[in-house]
Design an enzyme around this catalytic site. Structure first.
Site, PDB file in Angstrom:
ATOM      1  N   LYS A  96       1.449  -0.124  15.143  1.00 52.85           N
ATOM      2  CA  LYS A  96       2.855  -0.179  15.546  1.00 52.85           C
ATOM      3  C   LYS A  96       3.238  -1.416  16.360  1.00 52.85           C
ATOM      4  CE  LYS A  96       4.021   3.331  13.404  1.00 52.85           C
ATOM      5  NZ  LYS A  96       4.585   2.899  12.124  1.00 52.85           N
ATOM      6  N   TYR A 145      -9.271   5.471   7.560  1.00 50.76           N
ATOM      7  CA  TYR A 145      -9.409   5.853   8.970  1.00 50.76           C
ATOM      8  C   TYR A 145     -10.449   6.974   9.050  1.00 50.76           C
ATOM      9  CZ  TYR A 145      -4.894   3.536   9.919  1.00 50.76           C
ATOM     10  OH  TYR A 145      -3.869   2.617  10.056  1.00 50.76           O
ATOM     11  N   TYR A 195       4.271   6.657  10.076  1.00 45.71           N
ATOM     12  CA  TYR A 195       3.425   5.517   9.719  1.00 45.71           C
ATOM     13  C   TYR A 195       4.229   4.431   8.999  1.00 45.71           C
ATOM     14  CZ  TYR A 195      -0.919   3.121   8.377  1.00 45.71           C
ATOM     15  OH  TYR A 195      -1.931   2.199   8.243  1.00 45.71           O
ATOM     16  N   HIS A 223       0.844  -1.199   0.000  1.00 46.41           N
ATOM     17  CA  HIS A 223       0.000   0.000   0.000  1.00 46.41           C
ATOM     18  C   HIS A 223       0.880   1.250   0.000  1.00 46.41           C
ATOM     19  CE1 HIS A 223      -4.046  -1.763   1.629  1.00 46.41           C
ATOM     20  NE2 HIS A 223      -3.547  -2.465   0.630  1.00 46.41           N
ATOM     21  N   PRO A 238      -3.798   0.300  18.822  1.00 42.52           N
ATOM     22  CA  PRO A 238      -3.586  -0.206  17.451  1.00 42.52           C
ATOM     23  C   PRO A 238      -3.713   0.850  16.351  1.00 42.52           C
ATOM     24  CG  PRO A 238      -5.719  -0.883  18.291  1.00 42.52           C
ATOM     25  CD  PRO A 238      -4.998  -0.228  19.433  1.00 42.52           C
TER      26      PRO A 238
HETATM   27  C1  PHB Z   1      -5.687  -4.217  10.917  1.00 39.69           C
HETATM   28  O1  PHB Z   1      -5.789  -4.509   9.687  1.00 39.69           O
HETATM   29  O2  PHB Z   1      -5.970  -5.030  11.824  1.00 39.69           O
HETATM   30  C2  PHB Z   1      -5.236  -2.820  11.292  1.00 39.69           C
HETATM   31  C3  PHB Z   1      -4.757  -1.987  10.294  1.00 39.69           C
HETATM   32  C4  PHB Z   1      -4.324  -0.699  10.644  1.00 39.69           C
HETATM   33  C5  PHB Z   1      -4.395  -0.292  11.963  1.00 39.69           C
HETATM   34  C6  PHB Z   1      -4.878  -1.152  12.965  1.00 39.69           C
HETATM   35  C7  PHB Z   1      -5.301  -2.421  12.625  1.00 39.69           C
HETATM   36  O3  PHB Z   1      -3.984   0.975  12.291  1.00 39.69           O
END
Ligand code: PHB
Ligand code: APR
Length: 390
Positions: free
Chosen positions: A296, A200, A385, A72, A292
């Protein structure tokens, strides 16, 4: 029984350390309190920083990740009726790889088996002895029989609720913590992800995240109360709430289906210092926890293991060098605290806080506004990130 490095825990930290040490001719034994299937049954994170990808390649466990992982180059942030893409590739020259932690763990387990490395599953009541005498040993019970392993060093890779961190003397261990007043309700569904990249969302009803594990396996999260009752969340209720929080185009396009996994996770920031006491090293979740939001957790475990495998290799293969052993804790914590800051910042910016004052809300809106309007702000987000250098 004797080995060079006794490892507690067969999650990503323990397995990756064992594999990197094996490639350097260093012997280890892994003690895991659960069964192999139980460990593989855990649904965890799914975004790998470029540094983690490179470390997995160096460990020789990246073939399936390179085939099946989804690279990505960016992700979207939505706020109100605004949606923008954070172009990681343009801003940092780097990308992230979406590849489930379960898959990483399986690839590492397969490598351990291929190397003929020792893993003791269902090892009960693991204890660490001899730290003060610099002659560490691990004891445990397996099928009712008491076992003992003498070793030169112990790697505590046993997660947040393991035995290792508790083995540091109270006078030595310092912890730092923030518990967030909400949780994440997550589902897995065998549906086409709503978008090619992650989304997000900061919504007035609460945070939402659209993620994935493959082109046919979606992973979705919505912020919920920390004491939410999972039984009260039918699939229909979850999909309805998620669609309310998503931008309209995504809400209309999303493919819904039955959940094949549904769970609620608490959010916490936690750091234990130091990450080394005498011949015991803490790594991964045994030493730190991040919310989460910034993806990280697994990546911090990887950088800890980079430092620890480097330190132990220097000791065993470079004439007993101890400088990297002595600097291990500081080397890890310098990067851990930056990831803790970033994960706290992303969480604070994107979630609804029950006790949020009008000032807090104003700051949150300004944070998002600045991000939407400033490439410099997006560049700062992007470099954290994709992962700061090891
Ligand atoms: C996930 O795919 O579980 C996931 C992806 C990004 C995040 C947190 C969890 O920031
Ligand atoms: N004895 C033996 N094994 C133990 C003990 C114990 N007393 N306590 C815990 N374990 C095992 C757990 O069963 C687990 O398999 O240690 C392992 C720790 O694995 P993780 O919790 O996955 O921690 P880590 O390997 O550091 O990986 C960090 O996992 O939790 C996620 O978000 C986190 O992505 C991050 C990653």
């Amino acid at each position: 029984m004797r080995t060079q490095v006794g490892i507690i825990g067969s999650g990503p930290s323990g397995l990756l350390l064992a594999q990197l040490l094996h490639l350097q001719g260093i012997d280890s034994v892994i003690l895991e309190r659960r069964s192999r299937d139980y460990v593989l049954g855990r649904i965890r994170a799914g975004v790998l920083e470029q540094g983690t990808v490179e470390l997995l390649r160096a460990a020789g466990v990246s073939d399936r990740m390179d085939r099946e992982g989804l690279v990505h180059g960016g992700f979207d942030i939505c706020f109100g009726d605004r949606r923008m893409r954070v172009d990681l590739k343009e801003l940092t020259g780097k990308a992230v790889t979406v590849y489930g932690q379960t898959e990483v763990t399986k690839d590492l387990m397969d490598a351990r088996a291929a190397a003929g490395g020792a893993v003791v599953y269902e090892a009960e009541n693991v204890r660490i002895e001899g730290l003060d005498e610099d002659r560490p040993a691990l004891t445990w019970v397996k099928d009712g029989a008491a076992e003992r392993l003498e070793c030169d060093f112990v790697a505590g890779c046993d997660g947040f609720r393991g035995v290792s961190r508790q083995s540091l003397p109270d006078a030595v261990l310092k912890t730092h913590e923030r518990v967030y007043p909400f949780g994440w309700l997550g589902i897995l569904s065998e549906t086409k992800p709503v978008s090619d990249e992650l989304i997000y969302v900061n919504h007035w009803r609460g945070f939402a995240l659209c993620s994935m594990r493959s082109p046919t396996l979606s992973r979705y999260y919505i912020q919920c109360a920390f004491d939410e009752d999972l039984e009260e969340w039918t699939d229909d209720r979850f999909w309805d709430e998620l669609r309310v929080r998503l931008p309209s185009a995504a809400a209309e396009a999303i493919e819904m289906g039955p959940s094949i996994e549904k769970s609620i996770a608490p959010l916490r920031s936690f750091v234990a210092e130091p990450m080394r006491h005498r011949r015991l090293f803490l790594a991964g979740d045994a030493a730190h926890i991040v919310p989460p939001t910034g993806a990280k957790g697994l990546n911090l475990a990887a950088s800890d293991i980079h430092y620890l495998s480097r330190a132990l290799t220097a000791y065993y293969n470079q004439g007993g060098r101890e400088d990297l052993i002595d600097s291990y804790s500081d080397d890890c914590l310098r990067r851990v605290w930056k990831a803790e800051r970033f994960s706290w910042w992303m969480t604070t910016m994107l979630h609804k806080f029950p006790d949020q004052s009008s000032f807090d809300r104003g700051i949150q809106l300004a944070e998002l506004d600045y991000l939407f309007d400033s490439e410099a702000a997006r560049a700062a987000l992007a470099e954290n990130y994709v992962g700061l250098p090891f």
